[in-house]
Design a protein around this motif. Structure first.
Motif, PDB file in Angstrom:
ATOM      1  N   GLU A  51      31.770  37.444  41.223  1.00  0.00           N
ATOM      2  CA  GLU A  51      32.067  36.107  40.702  1.00  0.00           C
ATOM      3  C   GLU A  51      30.798  35.302  40.454  1.00  0.00           C
ATOM      4  O   GLU A  51      30.737  34.508  39.503  1.00  0.00           O
ATOM      5  CB  GLU A  51      32.978  35.348  41.672  1.00  0.00           C
ATOM      6  CG  GLU A  51      34.445  35.761  41.613  1.00  0.00           C
ATOM      7  CD  GLU A  51      34.739  37.026  42.394  1.00  0.00           C
ATOM      8  OE1 GLU A  51      35.872  37.528  42.291  1.00  0.00           O
ATOM      9  OE2 GLU A  51      33.834  37.499  43.105  1.00  0.00           O
ATOM     10  N   VAL A  84      39.562  33.392  42.105  1.00  0.00           N
ATOM     11  CA  VAL A  84      38.833  33.995  43.223  1.00  0.00           C
ATOM     12  C   VAL A  84      39.789  34.133  44.409  1.00  0.00           C
ATOM     13  O   VAL A  84      40.335  33.131  44.878  1.00  0.00           O
ATOM     14  CB  VAL A  84      37.621  33.141  43.636  1.00  0.00           C
ATOM     15  CG1 VAL A  84      36.865  33.807  44.778  1.00  0.00           C
ATOM     16  CG2 VAL A  84      36.691  32.896  42.444  1.00  0.00           C
ATOM     17  N   GLY A 102      38.631  36.549  36.051  1.00  0.00           N
ATOM     18  CA  GLY A 102      38.789  37.005  37.425  1.00  0.00           C
ATOM     19  C   GLY A 102      38.961  38.496  37.503  1.00  0.00           C
ATOM     20  O   GLY A 102      39.211  39.166  36.492  1.00  0.00           O
TER      21      GLY A 102
END
Length: 341
Positions: free
Chosen positions: A107, A98, A16
């Motif tokens: 992403e 996310v 992430g």
């Protein structure tokens, strides 16, 4: 569907953007405090923690967002090699963090990279979207409704991962709620592993990493023995390397395995090629869409109506008319809501 039997050890790779919930996710899973991670550790390099949660032994590997545009090819290759070696012989799950309160930013490229590096099964059988910042949603707004109604971009990420998603955040913020959320996540991981019919993700790249780690283990053990035998009084014959010795230097071997042979040119093309600029209306619409996402749910629809009027009318008059339409629609919606209470 019956719950899957607990694995003896679960290896989780947390991916992430730096900052939006990645480090807190790892802390929550293992019950760590942020200070236990070390200052700026996640932001600069991969880190690996072992712990226990929900009666399961866990290994959690996390690191910087190597899929973002801010990394050079050399740094990206180094970071990818590092997290692969630290999660060798293969993770049970990738957890892609996310934030729900921001536009997507790479992403989708992260999922593309996982597919090209490890094969399609990396997404279909071994990835879960882990949403963060869900406290930004309205109190009566459910995450699944929010995704379908307002965040089709996030819903597309979920669909690419077999419809799997989770959040470790709870409305109450109580410790018991967080423990339940962690247990639910680990149960999802175990069920995913059960359905994949494999012990963990396995592919040629992880085979290469495991072979490299094993070689480094042997080198470290033999170097240690050589230092011990350097003393004139020590004349013990060299024996075969045991599994216990190899395991004792496993962490050191993983961190010194070096950069793997990675072909990243097709995954991350050179930035020297300038992409064609989006059309004028497309650019305006994307800005409008991103702006509307963060509004409270009560006024999202009304504000969108007013903004659309301003967008398509154009000019100062269009902006004034759009603002007026949005304000009137919001006030009507507010009064209607008050009457129904």
């Amino acid at each position: 569907m019956s719950a899957a039997a607990p694995q003896s050890e679960l290896r989780l790779v947390v991916l992430g953007r730096t900052g939006p919930g990645q480090s807190p996710a790892g802390c929550t899973i293992l019950g760590l405090q942020d200070s236990e991670q070390g200052p700026d550790q996640v932001e600069s390099q991969e880190c690996k923690h072992r712990g226990e949660a929900a009666d399961r032994q866990l290994v959690v590997v996390s690191g910087p967002a190597w899929f973002s545009s801010g990394f050079s090819p050399e740094d990206r290759r180094r970071h990818i090699s590092s997290f692969i070696s630290l999660s060798s012989p293969g993770p049970h799950a990738f957890l892609l963090c996310v934030p729900v309160n921001q536009p997507t930013d790479g992403e989708d490229k992260a999922l593309d990279a996982l597919t090209k590096l490890f094969g399609p099964s990396a997404l279909s059988r071994h990835t879960i979207i882990l949403f963060t910042h869900t406290e930004e949603l309205e109190e009566d707004e459910h995450l699944d409704e929010y995704l379908v109604t307002w965040r089709k971009d996030l819903q597309e990420l979920v669909d690419r991962c077999g419809g799997r998603y989770h959040t470790l955040e709870t409305r109450s913020g109580e410790e018991a709620g967080e423990r339940d959320a962690v247990q639910e996540l680990l149960e999802k991981v175990e069920q995913m592993v059960k359905e994949s019919e494999t012990r963990h993700l396995s592919c040629p790249l992880y085979d290469q990493a495991e072979e490299r780690v094993r070689e480094r283990q042997v080198e470290v053990v033999r170097r240690r023995r050589a230092e011990e035998l350097a003393s004139p009084t020590n004349s013990q014959p060299e024996e075969d390397v045991t599994e216990e010795e190899l395991e004792s230097v496993r962490d050191k071997a993983e961190r010194s395995a070096g950069v793997l042979e990675l072909d990243l040119d097709d995954i991350f093309p050179s930035t020297s090629v300038t992409p064609s600029p989006p059309s004028f209306l497309q650019g305006l619409w994307e800005k409008l869409r991103d702006w509307v996402k963060w509004l409270p749910r009560l006024v999202r629809r009304e504000a969108l109506l007013g903004a659309l009027v301003g967008l398509f009318m154009g000019g100062p008059f269009g902006g004034m008319l759009g603002a007026t339409v949005g304000s009137v629609a919001t006030e009507v919606g507010r009064r209607k809501t008050q009457k129904t209470k």
